[in-house]
Design an enzyme around this catalytic site. Sequence first.
Site, short mmCIF file in Angstrom:
data_model
loop_
_atom_site.label_atom_id
_atom_site.label_comp_id
_atom_site.label_asym_id
_atom_site.label_seq_id
_atom_site.Cartn_x
_atom_site.Cartn_y
_atom_site.Cartn_z
N GLY A 1 0.64 -4.92 1.03
CA GLY A 1 -0.57 -5.03 0.20
C GLY A 1 -0.33 -5.82 -1.08
O GLY A 1 -1.28 -6.38 -1.65
N GLU B 1 4.70 -4.85 7.58
CA GLU B 1 3.93 -3.80 8.25
C GLU B 1 4.38 -3.49 9.67
O GLU B 1 4.40 -2.32 10.06
CB GLU B 1 2.44 -4.17 8.26
CG GLU B 1 1.72 -3.96 6.94
CD GLU B 1 1.79 -5.17 6.01
OE1 GLU B 1 2.60 -6.09 6.27
OE2 GLU B 1 1.03 -5.19 5.04
N GLU C 1 -0.63 -9.36 -0.09
CA GLU C 1 -2.06 -9.56 0.19
C GLU C 1 -2.86 -9.66 -1.11
O GLU C 1 -3.81 -10.44 -1.21
CB GLU C 1 -2.58 -8.41 1.06
CG GLU C 1 -1.99 -8.45 2.46
CD GLU C 1 -2.28 -7.22 3.30
OE1 GLU C 1 -1.95 -6.10 2.84
OE2 GLU C 1 -2.83 -7.36 4.39
N ALA D 1 0.87 -1.17 0.00
CA ALA D 1 0.00 0.00 0.00
C ALA D 1 0.91 1.23 0.00
O ALA D 1 2.08 1.15 0.39
CB ALA D 1 -0.90 -0.02 1.22
C1 HXC Z 1 4.88 4.25 -1.71
C2 HXC Z 1 6.71 3.24 -2.64
C3 HXC Z 1 6.40 2.04 -2.00
C4 HXC Z 1 5.23 1.99 -1.18
C5 HXC Z 1 8.19 1.74 -3.14
N1 HXC Z 1 7.83 3.02 -3.34
N2 HXC Z 1 7.35 1.12 -2.33
N3 HXC Z 1 5.96 4.34 -2.50
N4 HXC Z 1 4.53 3.14 -1.07
N5 HXC Z 1 4.83 0.89 -0.56
C6 HXC Z 1 8.51 4.04 -4.15
C7 HXC Z 1 9.75 4.58 -3.47
O1 HXC Z 1 9.39 5.60 -2.55
C8 HXC Z 1 10.51 5.12 -4.65
O2 HXC Z 1 9.96 6.35 -5.05
C9 HXC Z 1 10.20 4.10 -5.74
O3 HXC Z 1 9.00 3.44 -5.35
C10 HXC Z 1 11.29 3.06 -5.90
O4 HXC Z 1 11.51 2.46 -4.63
P1 HXC Z 1 12.95 2.41 -3.91
O5 HXC Z 1 12.71 2.25 -2.46
O6 HXC Z 1 13.80 3.55 -4.35
O7 HXC Z 1 13.53 1.05 -4.55
P2 HXC Z 1 14.55 0.06 -3.89
O8 HXC Z 1 15.64 0.79 -3.14
O9 HXC Z 1 14.97 -0.88 -4.98
O10 HXC Z 1 13.71 -0.75 -2.79
C11 HXC Z 1 12.62 -1.56 -3.20
C12 HXC Z 1 11.80 -1.93 -1.95
C13 HXC Z 1 11.44 -0.65 -1.18
C14 HXC Z 1 12.59 -2.89 -1.06
C15 HXC Z 1 10.52 -2.68 -2.43
O11 HXC Z 1 10.84 0.28 -2.09
C16 HXC Z 1 10.48 -0.85 -0.06
O12 HXC Z 1 10.86 -1.35 1.00
N6 HXC Z 1 9.23 -0.43 -0.24
C17 HXC Z 1 8.23 -0.48 0.80
C18 HXC Z 1 7.76 -1.89 1.01
C19 HXC Z 1 6.75 -1.97 2.12
O13 HXC Z 1 7.07 -1.70 3.29
N7 HXC Z 1 5.52 -2.33 1.77
C20 HXC Z 1 4.42 -2.46 2.78
C21 HXC Z 1 3.70 -1.17 2.91
S1 HXC Z 1 2.47 -1.27 4.14
P3 HXC Z 1 10.89 7.61 -5.41
O14 HXC Z 1 9.89 8.69 -5.71
O15 HXC Z 1 11.75 7.86 -4.23
O16 HXC Z 1 11.66 7.14 -6.62
C22 HXC Z 1 1.21 -2.06 3.41
C23 HXC Z 1 -0.05 -2.15 4.23
C24 HXC Z 1 -1.17 -2.80 3.49
O17 HXC Z 1 1.26 -2.51 2.31
C25 HXC Z 1 -2.49 -2.64 4.21
C26 HXC Z 1 -2.99 -1.23 4.24
C27 HXC Z 1 -4.36 -1.08 4.85
#
Ligand code: HXC
Length: 258
Positions: free
Chosen positions: A108, A131, A111, A63
Amino acid sequence: MDFVQFSAQGNVGILTINRPAALNALNDQVIRELDAALDQIDRNVIRCVIVRGAGEKAFVAGADIGQMSTLSKQEGQAFGKLGNDVFRKLETLPIPTIAAVCGFALGGGCELAMSCDIRLASETAVFGQPEVGLGITPGFGGTQRMARLIGPGRAKELLYTARKVKAPEALAIGLVQAVYPVETLMDEAMKMAQRIAGNAPIAVRACKKAVNDGLQVDMDKAVEIEEALFGSCFETKDQRNAMTAFLEKRKADPFVNE
Ligand code: HXC
């Protein structure tokens, strides 16, 4: 739609989450578009749907963290409901679904994959529910579907530690059904989808409903669910055609979904 595309190859539909600049992260617009795309699928034509993310780096990286960062408790719950309603619609879609997971399927994204019937992964796929490292629980059904798919002990270990799982482990614990090289993942997903699409659609859909509904109730009720769905296949053109063809020692005509 800006972030969700739907295309069809014959009887197989392909739903693509297409927001590569954010690794296909799910903001509320993406989720609403996914909802609309599911509503628009022609159930008379499409017999299997492949769900994938655009590009090779991520299926869906979760998400949208930017969007969630300032939510109130109430807004957080509403965001969870928005996703849950759409993912439940995907899970109960009468048509079978295959997630073709290339790259990151986190939060997400994991999920979303778990809301599909079958998961195929690339060798580069990485799954996880990170999360608790962000101060939240999974909110789009992850605590529930992961426990049901891989068992509560394994699910709790992954949920509490926020540990990422690479493709071979995902295969070993049953989170995915097969792993392929990046280059062949979509071909393999398409082959499986076409094979499913070649079987009697009413029967395939009944199998999906029998498994899904039966898992929610005790075994006595579950077999009743199967009996009713089994019965519903009879008198269909496809059942008559296939069984007559068998008895006449010839190939059945193509199934007509009637
Ligand atoms: C918003 C995201 C994102 C996310 C990546 N991006 N994941 N933006 N939400 N979940 C964006 C980054 O900010 C970045 O934007 C671009 O995508 C590329 O990502 P990088 O981080 O630069 O890439 P990298 O270094 O290769 O790392 C990849 C990654 C990392 C390991 C997947 O992006 C990451 O850890 N993402 C978050 C993963 C996460 O925690 N997901 C769970 C979220 S909570 P810019 O603009 O800087 O280029 C969730 C809850 C669900 O999902 C339920 C909700 C109700």
